[in-house]
Design an enzyme around this catalytic site. Structure first.
Site, PDB file in Angstrom:
ATOM      1  N   ASP A  92       1.084  -1.283   0.075  1.00 64.81           N
ATOM      2  CA  ASP A  92      -0.178  -0.357  -0.171  1.00 64.81           C
ATOM      3  C   ASP A  92       0.444   1.030  -0.015  1.00 64.81           C
ATOM      4  O   ASP A  92       1.972   0.883  -0.179  1.00 64.81           O
ATOM      5  CB  ASP A  92      -0.689  -0.208   1.128  1.00 64.81           C
ATOM      6  CG  ASP A  92      -1.935   0.888   1.007  1.00 64.81           C
ATOM      7  OD1 ASP A  92      -3.620   0.265   1.605  1.00 64.81           O
ATOM      8  OD2 ASP A  92      -1.758   1.721   0.382  1.00 64.81           O
ATOM      9  N   GLU A 114     -11.149   6.506   3.828  1.00 63.95           N
ATOM     10  CA  GLU A 114     -10.656   5.336   5.007  1.00 63.95           C
ATOM     11  C   GLU A 114     -10.499   6.298   6.475  1.00 63.95           C
ATOM     12  O   GLU A 114     -11.722   6.370   6.670  1.00 63.95           O
ATOM     13  CB  GLU A 114      -8.930   6.023   4.059  1.00 63.95           C
ATOM     14  CG  GLU A 114      -8.375   4.921   3.007  1.00 63.95           C
ATOM     15  CD  GLU A 114      -7.257   5.701   2.617  1.00 63.95           C
ATOM     16  OE1 GLU A 114      -6.364   6.144   1.113  1.00 63.95           O
ATOM     17  OE2 GLU A 114      -6.203   4.768   3.118  1.00 63.95           O
TER      18      GLU A 114
HETATM   19  C1  GLC Z   1      -4.656   4.272   0.225  1.00 59.37           C
HETATM   20  C2  GLC Z   1      -4.913   3.212   0.515  1.00 59.37           C
HETATM   21  C3  GLC Z   1      -5.524   2.075  -1.048  1.00 59.37           C
HETATM   22  C4  GLC Z   1      -4.791   2.735  -2.148  1.00 59.37           C
HETATM   23  C5  GLC Z   1      -3.641   3.823  -2.554  1.00 59.37           C
HETATM   24  C6  GLC Z   1      -3.615   4.298  -3.927  1.00 59.37           C
HETATM   25  O1  GLC Z   1      -4.289   5.205   1.493  1.00 59.37           O
HETATM   26  O2  GLC Z   1      -5.228   2.383   1.474  1.00 59.37           O
HETATM   27  O3  GLC Z   1      -6.887   1.499  -1.128  1.00 59.37           O
HETATM   28  O4  GLC Z   1      -4.879   2.199  -3.308  1.00 59.37           O
HETATM   29  O5  GLC Z   1      -3.553   4.887  -1.651  1.00 59.37           O
HETATM   30  O6  GLC Z   1      -4.243   5.513  -3.636  1.00 59.37           O
END
Ligand code: GLC
Length: 637
Positions: A311, A506
């Site tokens: 991530d 989030e």
């Molecule tokens: C984030 C998320 C993930 C996402 C990534 C890129 O913080 O947890 O789901 O794909 O960043 O944006």
């Protein structure tokens, strides 16, 4: 301007195109003829494994490590991507070109790609975005319902079609990788990512991995609009204590395997090309550091052969703060992460990992495994033959066909929970009041991950609000709109209150202290209920909210979830153009104190998992057999 020399119009080779391409090969930006010596990896008619072997034999350690880096576009321009031989770029949520248009996205993509293709080995980049409910960073793109609404629809073929249409809009801008679908199993609705889940049991997320086939096709790269899909977030992101995003999933291995692993197994069986690791922990071990889960379970037990991607700064967060250390680099790569997603500091990452490899703390075989996986997907996508955006697709971005599909998906996701006979509303005659903060707000009805990371209220993109839809569908009725419902009296035959949540994403959406209606909604609902006019409540939210004390004052209740740009789909159901068919993908709690509350846990919520009325009043069976879910393998640890 797109490069003048891309040989093939399509970004993906089709058999005919491949045959045609055999005579012409692209080396950098200059086509050459087959009679000149061309390396095996440049020959699209050779087997992918052969091409990977040949290319890797030509790569230095720095070339290989560069392929393991995915950098946010804001931290590296095209020159840096070429200079460091980076493997991928991403747009984090809301990270758009200065002009946020499909054409500008294609220009941006082609600019990065040209720099990569013009390096000595000419390895194209992958470019990833969070196209999680349409190509949602792009203004004008079709915005589909978020996953919780698609879970309520519960139709794998519909979800495949939605993903397929989204893939067309993604490919039109050149982008070749989406960080979707989230196959998380949301167990505590206080979690800010509940709406990114298809449901609270493994059944729906497993069945709706049909999204993978929608994005990729039956085989990755089998069409000009095939894009790399991502099953995320591995593993147990929806199981954290109190629904705290990025928290700790304190569950035994049996539960982790029974509840959270099946959707990933289903995605792997569908050939998903990448899996993203979760920020969360399992019994105190960060998923990004968990070699057992990543290598032993995902890669070996499930046989996943695609790219394991971290991530965003997930490796740096192993120790808690955001920036990575050499020890975290070593830990994440040795755990089995193949591509490291970074907000910045790509050059330092490359040097740190090189030191770890040269010191023998990261085996060269581990780097080779990662690079092999990455290159394999690039060859399968056809990026070496046709690296640039296929601009013929641009006309389909936000086009009528996709918007009609989105409206169909909105209809299918509506869940009727209360109805004393007030619904469906007659489309003709009299006056109807439309109130509520979410009635005329495309930003609110789209939710997070829309144009910006968090989403926002207001006219954030093109589309139809729920009020617009009501006006379209009930043209024979005098529609009066007032956000607070002021002016309601007995001259109205009904009032529609569109309430719920405003956008979040989030951890910003975590509500550990409870899920209650806000003061504005309470005031509006009270005003309408006090009038004695029949009230239909439309709940626009990413999850169930506490309504047990109010619902008795309502004549009808529809859970609309986060419908996206085509709000008219809600009106289609309210006024009977379509009957409601949706069913709850999550248990609707009576109070937040019940969280986590899930099917089969012995608690009684306000409405059970699978609840949903139809207009003939029949109560749909709470939980029909939702299809075979693979039994978990015996615990390994
Ligand atoms: C984030 C998320 C993930 C996402 C990534 C890129 O913080 O947890 O789901 O794909 O960043 O944006």
């Amino acid at each position: 301007m797109p490069p003048s020399s891309s040989v093939l119009r399509y970004r993906r080779t089709t058999p005919m195109a491949a045959a045609g391409a055999a005579a012409l090969l692209v080396l950098g930006s200059t086509p050459v003829h087959a009679e000149e010596a061309a390396p095996i990896y440049r020959d699209s008619l050779r087997a992918v494994d052969e091409r990977v072997d040949d290319l890797m034999s030509r790569m230095s350690l720095n070339d290989k490590i560069g392929q393991m880096v995915q950098i946010e576009r804001g931290a590296a321009d095209a020159g840096a991507v070429g200079d460091h031989r980076l493997g991928a770029v991403l747009s984090a949520g809301g990270s758009t070109p200065d002009t946020n248009s499909p054409e500008a996205w294609a220009d941006m993509y082609d600019g990065y790609q040209r720099a990569a293709v013009e390096t000595p080995l000419g390895i194209p980049i992958l470019y990833g975005v969070d196209a999680v409910h349409g190509h949602n960073n792009v203004r004008g793109a079709t915005i589909f319902p978020h996953n919780i609404g698609l879970g309520a629809a519960g139709d794998p073929e519909l979800v495949r079609r939605v993903a397929e249409a989204t893939g067309v809009e993604i490919a039109a801008t050149g982008i070749d990788w989406t960080f979707a679908p989230c196959v998380c199993v949301a167990r505590d609705d206080r979690w800010g990512r509940t709406y990114e889940s298809f449901g609270e049991t493994p059944d729906l997320p497993s069945q709706l991995t049909s999204a993978v086939t929608g994005f990729q096709g039956e085989t990755l790269g089998d069409s000009p609009t095939s894009v790399l899909a991502t099953a995320k977030h591995y593993l147990g992101d929806g199981a954290t204590e109190e629904g705290r995003d990025r928290g700790d999933a304190v569950v035994d291995e049996e539960e982790l395997r029974a509840v959270h692993l099946p959707p990933f197994r289903a995605a792997v069986e569908r050939g998903v090309g990448s899996v993203m690791i979760s920020y969360s922990s399992w019994n105190g071990t960060k998923a990004h550091a968990d070699r057992y889960l990543i290598t032993d379970v995902l890669k070996e037990e499930l046989g996943f052969t695609g790219i394991v991607v971290s991530d965003y700064d997930g490796v740096g967060r192993i120790s808690g703060n955001r920036d990575f250390t050499p020890e975290e680099v070593r830990t994440g790569v040795n755990a089995g992460i193949d591509m490291i997603m970074l907000s910045k500091n790509h050059a330092r990452f490359i040097s740190d990992l090189r030191v770890e490899v040269e010191a023998g703390r990261v085996p060269r075989e581990r780097v080779d495994d990662a690079v092999r996986r990455i290159l394999t997907k690039k060859f399968e996508l056809g990026l070496f033959e046709a690296p640039y955006a296929d601009r013929d697709l641009l006309a389909q971005v936000g086009g009528d066909a996709h918007r009609e599909l989105a409206r169909e998906a909105v209809r299918a996701s509506q869940v009727l929970l209360e109805n004393d006979g007030v619904l469906p509303l007659a489309p003709e005659g009299g006056k109807v009041m439309v109130a509520g903060k979410n009635a005329d707000d495309i930003g609110n009805q789209s939710g997070g991950w829309t144009i910006s990371w968090q989403g926002s209220s207001g006219e954030t993109t093109d589309g139809t609000t729920i009020l617009d839809g009501i006006r379209e569908v009930a043209q024979g009725t005098e529609i009066v709109h007032d956000r607070e419902g002021r002016g309601i009296d007995d001259s109205f035959r009904a009032a529609i209150a569109v309430v719920g949540e405003t956008p979040y994403a989030e951890y910003e959406g975590d509500r550990p202290d409870g899920l209650v209606l806000d003061d504005e909604d309470r005031a509006t609902l009270t005003r309408l209920a006090d009038s004695g006019v029949p009230v239909v409540v439309v709940m626009v939210s990413g999850r169930p909210l506490e309504i047990a004390d109010e619902v008795g004052d309502w004549n009808g209740l529809v859970a609309a979830w986060l419908p996206g740009s085509e709000g008219a789909g809600v009106a289609d159901v309210l006024f009977g153009r379509s009957a409601p068919t949706g069913r709850l993908p999550v248990t609707w709690m009576r109070t937040s104190d019940q969280q986590p509350i899930n099917e089969g846990d012995g608690q009684e919520g306000l409405y059970p998992y699978g609840a949903g009325l139809s207009y003939d009043g029949a109560e749909r069976p709470a939980t029909e057999e939702a299809g075979e879910v693979p039994s978990p393998l015996p615990a390994q640890r």
